[in-house]
Design a protein around this motif. Sequence first.
Motif, PDB file in Angstrom:
ATOM      1  N   CYS A 191       0.828  -1.210   0.000  1.00  0.00           N
ATOM      2  CA  CYS A 191       0.000   0.000   0.000  1.00  0.00           C
ATOM      3  C   CYS A 191       0.862   1.260   0.000  1.00  0.00           C
ATOM      4  N   LEU A 192       0.328   2.332  -0.587  1.00  0.00           N
ATOM      5  CA  LEU A 192       0.870   3.679  -0.449  1.00  0.00           C
ATOM      6  C   LEU A 192       0.026   4.418   0.571  1.00  0.00           C
ATOM      7  N   ILE A 193       0.686   4.970   1.604  1.00  0.00           N
ATOM      8  CA  ILE A 193      -0.012   5.686   2.675  1.00  0.00           C
ATOM      9  C   ILE A 193       0.664   7.044   2.800  1.00  0.00           C
ATOM     10  N   ALA A 194      -0.025   8.105   2.373  1.00  0.00           N
ATOM     11  CA  ALA A 194       0.642   9.405   2.255  1.00  0.00           C
ATOM     12  C   ALA A 194      -0.325  10.546   2.541  1.00  0.00           C
ATOM     13  N   GLY A 195       0.232  11.624   3.137  1.00  0.00           N
ATOM     14  CA  GLY A 195      -0.487  12.889   3.237  1.00  0.00           C
ATOM     15  C   GLY A 195      -1.497  12.978   4.353  1.00  0.00           C
ATOM     16  N   CYS A 220       5.051  -1.725   2.158  1.00  0.00           N
ATOM     17  CA  CYS A 220       4.282  -0.481   2.074  1.00  0.00           C
ATOM     18  C   CYS A 220       5.200   0.731   1.987  1.00  0.00           C
ATOM     19  N   THR A 221       4.721   1.756   1.287  1.00  0.00           N
ATOM     20  CA  THR A 221       5.393   3.049   1.222  1.00  0.00           C
ATOM     21  C   THR A 221       4.592   4.036   2.064  1.00  0.00           C
ATOM     22  N   ILE A 222       5.237   4.582   3.108  1.00  0.00           N
ATOM     23  CA  ILE A 222       4.565   5.467   4.066  1.00  0.00           C
ATOM     24  C   ILE A 222       5.339   6.779   4.070  1.00  0.00           C
ATOM     25  N   VAL A 223       4.806   7.790   3.366  1.00  0.00           N
ATOM     26  CA  VAL A 223       5.577   9.003   3.107  1.00  0.00           C
ATOM     27  C   VAL A 223       4.722  10.257   3.252  1.00  0.00           C
ATOM     28  N   ASN A 224       5.392  11.363   3.537  1.00  0.00           N
ATOM     29  CA  ASN A 224       4.769  12.691   3.506  1.00  0.00           C
ATOM     30  C   ASN A 224       3.523  12.790   4.379  1.00  0.00           C
ATOM     31  N   ASN A 225       3.545  12.113   5.519  1.00  0.00           N
ATOM     32  CA  ASN A 225       2.495  12.284   6.508  1.00  0.00           C
ATOM     33  C   ASN A 225       2.920  13.381   7.475  1.00  0.00           C
ATOM     34  N   GLY A 227       2.882  13.943  10.517  1.00  0.00           N
ATOM     35  CA  GLY A 227       3.156  13.529  11.882  1.00  0.00           C
ATOM     36  C   GLY A 227       3.973  12.262  11.816  1.00  0.00           C
ATOM     37  N   HIS A 228       3.744  11.327  12.719  1.00  0.00           N
ATOM     38  CA  HIS A 228       4.478  10.071  12.717  1.00  0.00           C
ATOM     39  C   HIS A 228       3.986   9.171  11.591  1.00  0.00           C
ATOM     40  N   GLY A 229       4.917   8.485  10.936  1.00  0.00           N
ATOM     41  CA  GLY A 229       4.529   7.562   9.878  1.00  0.00           C
ATOM     42  C   GLY A 229       3.866   6.318  10.417  1.00  0.00           C
ATOM     43  N   ILE A 230       4.489   5.702  11.441  1.00  0.00           N
ATOM     44  CA  ILE A 230       3.953   4.519  12.104  1.00  0.00           C
ATOM     45  C   ILE A 230       4.025   4.773  13.598  1.00  0.00           C
ATOM     46  N   GLY A 231       2.933   4.541  14.306  1.00  0.00           N
ATOM     47  CA  GLY A 231       2.935   4.799  15.736  1.00  0.00           C
ATOM     48  C   GLY A 231       1.996   3.882  16.471  1.00  0.00           C
ATOM     49  N   ALA A 232       1.959   4.058  17.799  1.00  0.00           N
ATOM     50  CA  ALA A 232       1.096   3.232  18.635  1.00  0.00           C
ATOM     51  C   ALA A 232       0.682   4.008  19.865  1.00  0.00           C
ATOM     52  N   ARG A 233      -0.423   3.620  20.443  1.00  0.00           N
ATOM     53  CA  ARG A 233      -0.896   4.217  21.673  1.00  0.00           C
ATOM     54  C   ARG A 233       0.124   3.985  22.785  1.00  0.00           C
ATOM     55  N   ASN A 244      10.115  -4.881   4.452  1.00  0.00           N
ATOM     56  CA  ASN A 244      10.383  -4.141   3.220  1.00  0.00           C
ATOM     57  C   ASN A 244       9.637  -2.815   3.133  1.00  0.00           C
ATOM     58  N   PRO A 245       9.712  -1.979   4.157  1.00  0.00           N
ATOM     59  CA  PRO A 245       9.008  -0.695   4.085  1.00  0.00           C
ATOM     60  C   PRO A 245       9.841   0.371   3.386  1.00  0.00           C
ATOM     61  N   ILE A 246       9.164   1.380   2.861  1.00  0.00           N
ATOM     62  CA  ILE A 246       9.790   2.644   2.472  1.00  0.00           C
ATOM     63  C   ILE A 246       9.105   3.720   3.296  1.00  0.00           C
ATOM     64  N   THR A 247       9.821   4.362   4.196  1.00  0.00           N
ATOM     65  CA  THR A 247       9.250   5.420   5.029  1.00  0.00           C
ATOM     66  C   THR A 247      10.187   6.624   4.997  1.00  0.00           C
ATOM     67  N   TYR A 248       9.636   7.785   4.699  1.00  0.00           N
ATOM     68  CA  TYR A 248      10.443   9.009   4.762  1.00  0.00           C
ATOM     69  C   TYR A 248       9.526  10.225   4.821  1.00  0.00           C
ATOM     70  N   TYR A 249      10.103  11.308   5.292  1.00  0.00           N
ATOM     71  CA  TYR A 249       9.426  12.582   5.480  1.00  0.00           C
ATOM     72  C   TYR A 249       8.093  12.418   6.204  1.00  0.00           C
ATOM     73  N   ASN A 250       8.185  11.798   7.369  1.00  0.00           N
ATOM     74  CA  ASN A 250       7.085  11.767   8.324  1.00  0.00           C
ATOM     75  C   ASN A 250       7.620  12.445   9.585  1.00  0.00           C
ATOM     76  N   PRO A 251       7.518  13.770   9.704  1.00  0.00           N
ATOM     77  CA  PRO A 251       8.338  14.522  10.655  1.00  0.00           C
ATOM     78  C   PRO A 251       7.968  14.363  12.111  1.00  0.00           C
ATOM     79  N   GLY A 252       6.841  13.720  12.415  1.00  0.00           N
ATOM     80  CA  GLY A 252       6.505  13.506  13.810  1.00  0.00           C
ATOM     81  C   GLY A 252       5.873  14.693  14.479  1.00  0.00           C
ATOM     82  N   VAL A 253       5.562  15.733  13.737  1.00  0.00           N
ATOM     83  CA  VAL A 253       4.919  16.920  14.299  1.00  0.00           C
ATOM     84  C   VAL A 253       3.693  17.231  13.467  1.00  0.00           C
ATOM     85  N   ALA A 254       2.530  17.182  14.103  1.00  0.00           N
ATOM     86  CA  ALA A 254       1.284  17.443  13.377  1.00  0.00           C
ATOM     87  C   ALA A 254       1.010  18.945  13.339  1.00  0.00           C
ATOM     88  N   PRO A 255       0.283  19.413  12.325  1.00  0.00           N
ATOM     89  CA  PRO A 255      -0.033  20.840  12.238  1.00  0.00           C
ATOM     90  C   PRO A 255      -1.206  21.253  13.099  1.00  0.00           C
TER      91      PRO A 255
END
Length: 257
Positions: A191-195, A220-225, A227-233, A244-255
């Motif tokens: 899956c692509l998970i973005a934005g 999965c490709t998890i990009v340009n989110n 906030g955090h790309g992958i997280g948990a409670r 085999n993930p591709i994760t980048y530019y998920n800065p961990g700070v939500a607007p």
Amino acid sequence: LRSFNDGAVDPDGTIINGNNYVGKPVTNRCFTLDHVSALVEGFTITNGFVALATRTATNGGGGVYMSAGTLKKCLVTGNTTTNGNGGGVYATGSSSLITNCRVIANETWFPDAAAPGNGGGGGLRMASGAQVWNSLIMFNKAPLYCGGGGGVHCAVTVMVANCSIISNTASDGWFGGGVCLVGHSNTLRNCLIAGHDDGRQNYSAGVGALENLVNFIENCTIVNNYGHGIGARTSGGTTYQVANPITYYNPGVAPYP
């Protein structure tokens, strides 16, 4: 039930309209599927609505509720629930399949501030082995006290495969703009998970989990989110098995505050 236009299905030209309007007092979901051989193919499914009622699964799915059957080559758009249970589609059970669909601009929300964190799935709420394949899930919302999953809310052994999950939001929801995983053995594959945004709790923007059980993320490709790309409670956590993930530019700070 198939649309027809000179031998081809025609989702853009064949519209099932639930005729929801502000103040309408009744539920007007477009479709209910409850048999393994049921098929709905090639429609625009729009303007369906399910109002707040007893919070059971069958009260979910503004456009479609399915406990078995196949939804194929449909555009599901502009549907709403006010009970936190899948604005576009609620699919439950291992005989429920959504494939080659576009799930765009649906919404679910829950009006009770005293019971936050319930439900979710602005586009899709999936449960108990339901599957979605080869679909676009985009611009859906799960605001106002929902559990999470602006795009997809998955609860127990759900499969989401070969999907593009883009720019959904849970900005005033509980968490997880893209995908919320609840329970165990849910799988995201190819899956692509973005934005996406983080939501109130800042557990994740792309993919987040609510319980401390095993879930799977594969290829999965998890990009340009935003906030955090992958997280948990943080109070419960989860165990991810990630391959085999591709994760980048998920800065961990939500607007959002």
